[in-house]
Scaffold this motif. Sequence first.
Motif, short mmCIF file in Angstrom:
data_model
loop_
_atom_site.label_atom_id
_atom_site.label_comp_id
_atom_site.label_asym_id
_atom_site.label_seq_id
_atom_site.Cartn_x
_atom_site.Cartn_y
_atom_site.Cartn_z
N GLN A 26 0.85 -1.20 0.00
CA GLN A 26 0.00 0.00 0.00
C GLN A 26 0.88 1.24 0.00
N PRO A 27 0.33 2.39 -0.46
CA PRO A 27 1.12 3.62 -0.50
C PRO A 27 1.77 3.94 0.85
N ARG A 28 1.07 3.68 1.94
CA ARG A 28 1.61 3.98 3.27
C ARG A 28 2.91 3.17 3.52
N SER A 29 2.88 1.91 3.11
CA SER A 29 4.06 1.05 3.31
C SER A 29 5.18 1.49 2.37
N LEU A 30 4.83 1.83 1.13
CA LEU A 30 5.86 2.21 0.16
C LEU A 30 6.62 3.45 0.65
N ALA A 31 5.88 4.38 1.23
CA ALA A 31 6.52 5.63 1.70
C ALA A 31 7.62 5.31 2.71
N GLN A 32 7.41 4.27 3.50
CA GLN A 32 8.42 3.89 4.50
C GLN A 32 9.64 3.22 3.85
N TYR A 33 9.39 2.51 2.73
CA TYR A 33 10.50 1.78 2.09
C TYR A 33 11.50 2.74 1.42
N VAL A 34 11.05 3.94 1.06
CA VAL A 34 11.92 4.86 0.31
C VAL A 34 13.22 5.13 1.07
N VAL A 35 13.10 5.25 2.38
CA VAL A 35 14.27 5.61 3.19
C VAL A 35 15.35 4.52 3.07
N THR A 36 14.93 3.27 3.26
CA THR A 36 15.89 2.15 3.17
C THR A 36 16.45 2.05 1.74
N MET A 37 15.58 2.20 0.76
CA MET A 37 16.05 2.11 -0.64
C MET A 37 17.11 3.18 -0.90
N THR A 38 16.86 4.39 -0.39
CA THR A 38 17.81 5.49 -0.64
C THR A 38 19.16 5.19 0.02
#
Length: 447
Positions: free
Chosen positions: A109-121
Amino acid sequence: MTSLAQQLPPGRFGLPVLGESIAYLRDPAGFIAGRQQQYGNLFKTRLFGRPTLVLIGAEAVRFLFAHEGQHFEMTNTRNFEVLLGKNSIGVVTGGAHQLLRKQLFQAFQPRSLAQYVVTMTTITQRYLQKWERLEEFTWYPELKQYTLEIAYKLLVGVDTAEDESLKDLYETWSQGLLTIPIRFPGSPFDRAVRSRQQLLDRFDALIEQRQHQTVAPHDVLDILLEARDEAGAPFSCAAIKDNILGLLIAGHETLTSALTSFCLLLAQHPDVLQTARAEQEELGLPSVLTQEHLKQMTYLEQVLKEVLRLAPPVVRSGQRRVLETCEFGGYTIPQGWDVFYQISETHQDADVYTQPDRFDPQRFAPDRAEDKPPFSHIAFGGGMRECLGREFARLEIKLFAALLIRDYDWVLFARAGLDARRAALLTTAGWTEGQVSATAGGMIVSS
Ligand code: HEM
């Protein structure tokens, strides 16, 4: 005289039992292209002992998507059934599949994706710095490590930079998906089955740890442990473990291919790189990017869409079985046959795309929008089985692409006589790593 509706599709079955399997295995892309030229977008063949129908093009694909679960159902080879596990979304069918899809979707879900951005970066920045230090390296194996590291971290919170054994277990397990499913001590399939068990044991230990952690990392495992179905029941441990494994392979291999093709195609099209970089400069965004920032990169979006059109990481769909005899295009599709749709050939339709062989991101600009006809761009499939990780994948690719083009230049050590499309397809068609590496060798220098 036979009525059209009773006619089988054109094509040939080849030898008894073997059918046309050898010709197909020798050169899958050439086999499909040759038959398409001879028989059109719908043809029959016999592969691996089974009568099979191949579908190409938006119309045929739309028919399959519209009747998924009614006329068609996912079916798997024995390798996939054993190695993915009976609870895996890639194996489960019918109502149970729909329920499982809904539950797993909570992790995307968008809420979960927003959290993943930090780790991906964080991981992307670390790899960019590593490649800058290396100066010369090969894209494909590097990107494979990079996407696996992100996958493990976001799926189960494990840092593979500190735990190499998980990478090795994954390799042995995933290689088993394409071997002959015969088990004897030491056979590739036997090693894969053992690796699967070891991976499941590791996931068990991680789940056990989570019971005692007050602050769990925000990853897919955490979300699935918390997930409840409509009746309030939690996911079974077996289902969580099978699906973590499934997501690991569904996400990691495809992303590696997409990113390799991106690096390859942009190095071969400096004009496109220049335009994409100009967009970054114009936007003047901060160094830490959010999803909102990524949405503003409209030209980069076109570039990525074009990469996935020209070099789709999944070249053909998974296998479907015909549940009940049906008709399409004036032909009968008999119950019990296997069916698959071709993604790469659907993306090459000259009635939809001008000069489909060309890498041309402008074809997706608003004034051209060549992919307007529904199901003409199907890199992520469609219908009930559409890629569950689509937004996760789009996020990871775009973030990687933006960070790379903003600060780095790279050139390829070209291999003579290899054009862009051919080189890009090599990365997607399941060729061996050695062959892919040779085409995607690269050097990176800070700009
Ligand atoms: C560029 C990257 C990706 C591409 C091109 C891609 C492509 C696809 C395609 C074509 C299908 C449908 C296959 C069929 O119809 O037989 C699919 C299904 C699926 N993908 Fe992806 N995928 C990508 C990334 C991911 C990621 C990152 C994840 C998860 C982390 C993921 C999870 C799944 C799952 C779970 C399914 C099965 C859905 C179902 O059966 O209901 N994919 N993908």
